[in-house]
Design an enzyme around this catalytic site. Structure first.
Site, PDB file in Angstrom:
ATOM      1  N   LYS A   1      44.579 -20.656  28.717  1.00 26.37           N
ATOM      2  CA  LYS A   1      43.144 -20.459  28.564  1.00 26.37           C
ATOM      3  C   LYS A   1      42.450 -21.762  28.194  1.00 26.37           C
ATOM      4  O   LYS A   1      41.365 -22.085  28.717  1.00 26.37           O
ATOM      5  CB  LYS A   1      42.864 -19.401  27.496  1.00 26.37           C
ATOM      6  CG  LYS A   1      43.159 -17.971  27.917  1.00 26.37           C
ATOM      7  CD  LYS A   1      42.812 -17.014  26.802  1.00 26.37           C
ATOM      8  CE  LYS A   1      43.122 -15.569  27.186  1.00 26.37           C
ATOM      9  NZ  LYS A   1      42.814 -14.629  26.076  1.00 26.37           N
TER      10      LYS A   1
ATOM     11  N   HIS B   1      63.523  -0.587  50.871  1.00 30.20           N
ATOM     12  CA  HIS B   1      63.568  -1.260  52.172  1.00 30.20           C
ATOM     13  C   HIS B   1      63.069  -2.703  52.090  1.00 30.20           C
ATOM     14  O   HIS B   1      62.846  -3.340  53.117  1.00 30.20           O
ATOM     15  CB  HIS B   1      62.772  -0.452  53.192  1.00 30.20           C
ATOM     16  CG  HIS B   1      63.268   0.950  53.330  1.00 30.20           C
ATOM     17  ND1 HIS B   1      64.277   1.302  54.197  1.00 30.20           N
ATOM     18  CD2 HIS B   1      62.924   2.095  52.667  1.00 30.20           C
ATOM     19  CE1 HIS B   1      64.520   2.606  54.086  1.00 30.20           C
ATOM     20  NE2 HIS B   1      63.713   3.103  53.167  1.00 30.20           N
TER      21      HIS B   1
ATOM     22  N   GLU C   1      54.591 -10.175  27.376  1.00 21.34           N
ATOM     23  CA  GLU C   1      53.897 -10.930  26.340  1.00 21.34           C
ATOM     24  C   GLU C   1      54.616 -10.866  25.001  1.00 21.34           C
ATOM     25  O   GLU C   1      54.533 -11.795  24.197  1.00 21.34           O
ATOM     26  CB  GLU C   1      52.462 -10.424  26.171  1.00 21.34           C
ATOM     27  CG  GLU C   1      51.508 -10.926  27.238  1.00 21.34           C
ATOM     28  CD  GLU C   1      50.056 -10.702  26.878  1.00 21.34           C
ATOM     29  OE1 GLU C   1      49.198 -11.262  27.578  1.00 21.34           O
ATOM     30  OE2 GLU C   1      49.774  -9.975  25.903  1.00 21.34           O
TER      31      GLU C   1
END
Length: 425
Positions: free
Chosen positions: A415, A301, A280
């Site tokens: 938002k 792995h 952010e």
């Protein structure tokens, strides 16, 4: 004391490069140590005692003690910066008191996850702490309503009022709701953005409830602040500036990802907190290293092949704990079965894990810059050091990129689009 180890810095970025760049950034370091005037509304975290003085910690501990006496479960409603630091500390140290648990809410919209969270509360005496700076974010807002409904089915209104604590902005809808319903209301630090709130009541109340030594945690942060903000030291001796310069030099060399790796799975919460902090703060204007993480040895792995031979676009920072706790020791005994692992007879898994770490770092450093952040041990004090180190480094790193460390315009954009969808606009 936290230490930045550059012995395996290796490929494409050298310690000499970092020293020269740090010397050239002395003026920037001095500005950040003092706190730049243009960001004064976001620097409440820079001096730890502003929101975590001894007196404030005593008040937090007293409230936590009262809540512990009446309940056995603390539900922290918050998303992102409103819960990541507390989760990181509890994941790293474990919940020290099994009779008092912390449950996380407000960080998902998944009905399955929400049903599981509610099921975990059955049979428990719960207190709710709703952390919402402006009480406009969907996840905590919807979870707060859901949990009030759950409370209504289990207790009367007077009990509910005593079991709800809220932390938000004065004059917000959350404060009005608390006034109307008789809930306790505390102020979200107005000069601290969510991802920088690790040493504020936003997280410290939950940690104190869980039995974490918040005094030791904050003291670790204070000690790291003193080291990083001392103005008499040479710029090239400042570990946070050196880490920020390693990241910046990697960016200038064309790297676009930083992998934060550890051989201790309990540090995965720290990695998630770090991802938000740097993501952010720096991800703006088509700039910034993508913060990602790996939990070794398992991820060797899955990601190991890519790190070793894939597109050379990443640097890798390791977290390493130097001293073992009692719970970190486990000796592998012998066996009568011919399993081919006789060379491990009598070895401690701590040493086996360290051998894997050293071998991995050496292999990766052949082609990647691989600095290591070393912690003396894993406890409250060292975690306090680490979290403050990362926050101070992030401020410096974003400034080197010439982006605002404290805003998040992209988050606000999504938002608004989400609200339009849900409201039928």
């Amino acid at each position: 004391m936290l230490r930045l180890n550059e012995a395996s810095l290796g490929a494409r970025v050298t310690s000499d490069d970092v020293t020269q760049a740090s010397r050239a950034s002395g003026e920037l370091l001095a500005q950040v140590q003092k706190g730049e005037v243009c960001y004064r509304g976001s620097l409440g975290w820079l001096h730890v005692d502003e929101w975590a003085s001894v007196e404030q910690l005593v008040r937090i501990a007293e409230l936590a003690s009262r809540l512990r006496a009446e309940t056995d479960t603390f539900v922290l409603i918050g998303v992102g910066g409103s819960n990541n630091a507390a989760r990181a500390v509890l994941r790293a140290l474990g919940q020290p008191d099994p009779t008092h648990q912390v449950v996380w809410a407000g960080n998902t919209l998944s009905p399955r996850a929400l049903n599981e969270m509610l099921a975990s509360l059955e049979g428990h005496e719960a207190v709710i702490d709703c952390v919402a700076k402006n009480f406009e974010t969907l996840e905590p807002g919807s979870s707060f309503r859901l949990l009030r409904q759950w409370m209504s089915a289990h207790m009367d209104a007077s009990q509910i009022a005593r079991r709800i604590v809220c932390c938000g902005t004065p004059k917000s809808q959350l404060e009005k709701l608390c006034t109307d319903e008789g809930y306790a209301f505390t102020t979200f630090p107005p000069n601290v953005g969510g991802r920088f709130t690790a040493f504020t009541p936003v997280h410290l109340l939950a940690l104190a409830y869980a039995g974490i030594d918040i005094h030791a945690l904050v003291q670790g942060a204070r000690d790291e602040e003193r080291r990083l903000r001392q103005t008499s030291a040479r710029p090239e001796d400042n570990a946070a500036l050196r880490y920020a310069q390693i990241r910046h030099l990697a960016w200038e060399e064309g790297m676009r990802v930083e992998l934060l790796s550890s051989f201790e799975p309990c540090l995965s919460g720290v990695s998630l907190w770090w991802q938000q902090l740097f993501g952010e703060s720096e991800g703006k204007g088509d700039r910034g290293l993508l913060p990602a993480s790996a939990q070794y040895s398992e991820d060797l792995h899955s990601l190991g092949q890519y790190v070793q031979e894939g597109t050379p676009l990443l640097m890798e920072t390791f977290l390493d704990v130097l001293e073992a706790r009692e719970s970190d020791r486990l000796v592998l005994g012998g066996t009568d079965v011919a399993d081919g692992f006789d060379y491990l007879d009598g070895m401690d898994f701590w040493d086996i894990n360290k051998a894997s770490f050293h071998a991995t770092r050496a292999a990766h450093a052949r082609r990647l810059p691989c600095p290591t952040i070393e912690l003396e041990r894993l406890d409250e004090h060292t975690l306090g050091e680490l979290l403050y180190f990362f926050m101070f480094s992030c401020y410096l790193s974003a400034r080197l990129l010439e982006v605002n460390p404290f805003n998040q315009p992209g988050v606000e954009a999504y938002k608004q689009l989400m609200f339009r969808t849900l409201r039928g606009a």
